[in-house]
Scaffold this active site. Sequence first.
Site, short mmCIF file in Angstrom:
data_model
loop_
_atom_site.label_atom_id
_atom_site.label_comp_id
_atom_site.label_asym_id
_atom_site.label_seq_id
_atom_site.Cartn_x
_atom_site.Cartn_y
_atom_site.Cartn_z
N GLN A 1 38.61 36.87 27.90
CA GLN A 1 38.25 36.38 29.27
C GLN A 1 37.82 37.41 30.04
OE1 GLN A 1 40.54 33.18 31.82
NE2 GLN A 1 41.88 35.10 31.67
N LYS B 1 45.06 44.48 23.53
CA LYS B 1 44.29 43.15 23.28
C LYS B 1 43.40 43.41 22.02
CE LYS B 1 45.41 40.56 26.98
NZ LYS B 1 46.03 39.28 26.86
N ARG C 1 41.45 41.38 45.79
CA ARG C 1 41.67 42.58 46.68
C ARG C 1 40.79 42.65 47.52
NH1 ARG C 1 44.57 46.94 45.26
NH2 ARG C 1 42.56 48.38 45.25
N THR D 1 40.35 39.50 26.24
CA THR D 1 39.82 40.16 27.19
C THR D 1 38.35 40.40 27.14
OG1 THR D 1 39.89 41.81 29.24
CG2 THR D 1 41.10 42.44 26.94
N SER E 1 41.16 50.69 28.61
CA SER E 1 42.52 51.14 28.86
C SER E 1 43.55 50.87 28.11
CB SER E 1 43.16 50.49 30.18
OG SER E 1 43.41 49.04 29.87
N VAL F 1 35.59 50.13 47.15
CA VAL F 1 34.96 50.05 45.63
C VAL F 1 34.83 51.53 44.93
CG1 VAL F 1 32.43 50.24 44.85
CG2 VAL F 1 33.16 48.60 46.89
N TYR F 2 35.46 51.17 43.76
CA TYR F 2 35.64 52.37 42.95
C TYR F 2 34.33 53.17 42.46
CZ TYR F 2 40.55 50.75 42.46
OH TYR F 2 41.75 50.33 42.85
N TYR G 1 46.11 49.11 28.10
CA TYR G 1 46.14 47.54 27.94
C TYR G 1 44.86 46.92 27.15
CZ TYR G 1 44.52 42.98 29.53
OH TYR G 1 44.33 41.93 29.70
N HIS G 2 43.72 47.27 27.55
CA HIS G 2 42.83 46.56 26.93
C HIS G 2 42.92 46.95 25.38
CE1 HIS G 2 40.80 46.45 30.79
NE2 HIS G 2 40.61 45.35 30.48
N1 USQ Z 1 37.52 47.86 41.01
C1 USQ Z 1 37.10 48.24 42.27
N2 USQ Z 1 38.09 48.17 43.42
C2 USQ Z 1 39.43 47.69 43.27
C3 USQ Z 1 39.75 47.47 41.96
C4 USQ Z 1 38.78 47.23 40.89
O1 USQ Z 1 35.94 48.92 42.40
O2 USQ Z 1 39.93 47.67 44.18
C5 USQ Z 1 36.83 47.92 40.00
C6 USQ Z 1 37.27 48.70 38.63
O3 USQ Z 1 36.94 49.99 38.61
C7 USQ Z 1 36.53 47.68 37.40
C8 USQ Z 1 36.47 46.54 38.15
O4 USQ Z 1 36.52 46.41 39.56
O5 USQ Z 1 35.59 48.47 37.21
C9 USQ Z 1 37.43 45.61 37.50
O6 USQ Z 1 38.66 45.84 37.83
P1 USQ Z 1 40.03 44.61 37.97
O7 USQ Z 1 41.27 45.63 38.42
O8 USQ Z 1 39.64 43.58 38.69
O9 USQ Z 1 40.00 44.41 36.56
P2 USQ Z 1 40.54 44.91 35.19
O10 USQ Z 1 41.60 46.02 35.60
O11 USQ Z 1 39.37 45.12 34.40
O12 USQ Z 1 41.57 43.70 34.45
C10 USQ Z 1 41.53 42.37 35.06
C11 USQ Z 1 42.85 41.75 34.67
C12 USQ Z 1 43.16 41.72 33.14
C13 USQ Z 1 41.97 41.08 32.43
C14 USQ Z 1 40.54 41.82 32.55
C15 USQ Z 1 39.26 41.14 32.42
O13 USQ Z 1 43.98 42.45 35.17
O14 USQ Z 1 44.18 41.00 32.75
O15 USQ Z 1 42.17 41.34 31.01
O16 USQ Z 1 40.51 41.73 34.35
S1 USQ Z 1 38.14 42.36 32.16
O17 USQ Z 1 38.06 43.22 33.20
O18 USQ Z 1 36.82 41.87 31.52
O19 USQ Z 1 38.32 43.09 30.83
#
Ligand code: USQ
Length: 384
Positions: free
Chosen positions: A209, A186, A242, A145, A180, A255-256, A182-183
């Site tokens: 990814q 990885k 979402r 990731t 996190s 938006v967070y 989770y991260h």
């Molecule tokens: N976010 C919002 N609103 C939401 C959901 C998320 O503003 O409703 C923001 C979060 O604060 C964050 C960003 O969007 O800054 C991305 O969040 P996400 O939930 O889309 O992604 P993330 O938790 O980082 O994890 C997802 C996958 C994970 C993968 C990762 C790639 O679930 O398996 O490894 O994306 S990365 O983000 O590049 O690490």
Amino acid sequence: MKILIIGGDGYLGWPTAMHLSKQKHQVFLIDDFSKRTIENQNSVTPLVNIETMENRVKTWNSLKIGKKIKFSFGTLVNHRFIYEELKKIKPDHIIHYGEQPSAPYSMAGRSEAVFTQNNNIIGSLNLLFGIKKYCPNTHLIKLGTMGVYGTPNIDIEEGFIKIRHNNRSDKMQFPMKPLSYYHCSKAADSINLYFASRAWGLKATDLNQGVVYGIDTPETSLNKKLNTSFHYDHIFGTVINRFMVQASIGKPLLVYGKGSQTRTFLNINDTLQCVELAIKNPANKGEYKVRNQFTEVFTIKQLALLVKQSAKNIGINAKIKYIKNPRKESPKHYFNPSNKSFLKLGLKPKKLNSNFIQSNINKIIIQKENIDLQTISPKIKWSK
Ligand code: USQ
């Protein structure tokens, strides 16, 4: 080629399986259904009903489009199971998606963090020992990731960086600041993978990814029994997916924080393209190759504005709501990651645009009745 996909029941594993089977590869799937278990435990479900693995495989095989897919149930955490599979199959390539994928789930509490790290790190370690013992020439493609890098105040390279320190220099694994538990799992996988390539001469590709979006691929669209598990809930739903669901039911896009955090993104169809390129361009013996797997970079606010505008084009008045960020992440930061590796191999990115969002929103609207409003607001806090 014989290709083993671990995590074949998932959002990416299942479309990858059909895509590779269509290209006449012999595809073997493994899954332990742990994601379905977490869904049940947390009362979240994908947007559309997902057939059992057995029915999906049966449906795909009956279409006779590609080579027959075979499925085995089992977990990597049980080393005997994966040893038996590797002894039997001796795959040319393994694509390893089989990990707990949710950052929020891993931050829900001690037991979820421990489950995530045990499942992901120990599962992958068992796999490495299995490859060493039964098929040391197999090429392992492991899904990592972009979140392992975090948001450092320097350019992000692909896996490695040249460091100069007190007049000496070395090429080191790129510093990690995971986002996190989770991260973090990885990040530990990446260290173990690199070590296995140095110590045992294994061939490994780590695909770091970004956030994946999109509801379907050419193969999932063939029959509703072949759908993949598109999530919109606060645990497994990724941000663009979402926002598209929230827009489709006239709910505000959540938006967070201020949405100035910046992340990398790619279309689900580009995941398939990248994995295919990784198969065609494998790591050599003793090589640990890292490729950053994303096509575009956006702030979350930019995404919300794009989804809002796209929704407006089809007559939906979506609002944006900025809520207190449940996560611990830098609100504003430098971010300049490289993705040259896949572009050099010929990746043709499918860029995010209004047409794509509009068509996905229209597909979601058809399934509107299935949307559970209770699962949309974030309930897990990083600080708890
Ligand atoms: N976010 C919002 N609103 C939401 C959901 C998320 O503003 O409703 C923001 C979060 O604060 C964050 C960003 O969007 O800054 C991305 O969040 P996400 O939930 O889309 O992604 P993330 O938790 O980082 O994890 C997802 C996958 C994970 C993968 C990762 C790639 O679930 O398996 O490894 O994306 S990365 O983000 O590049 O690490």
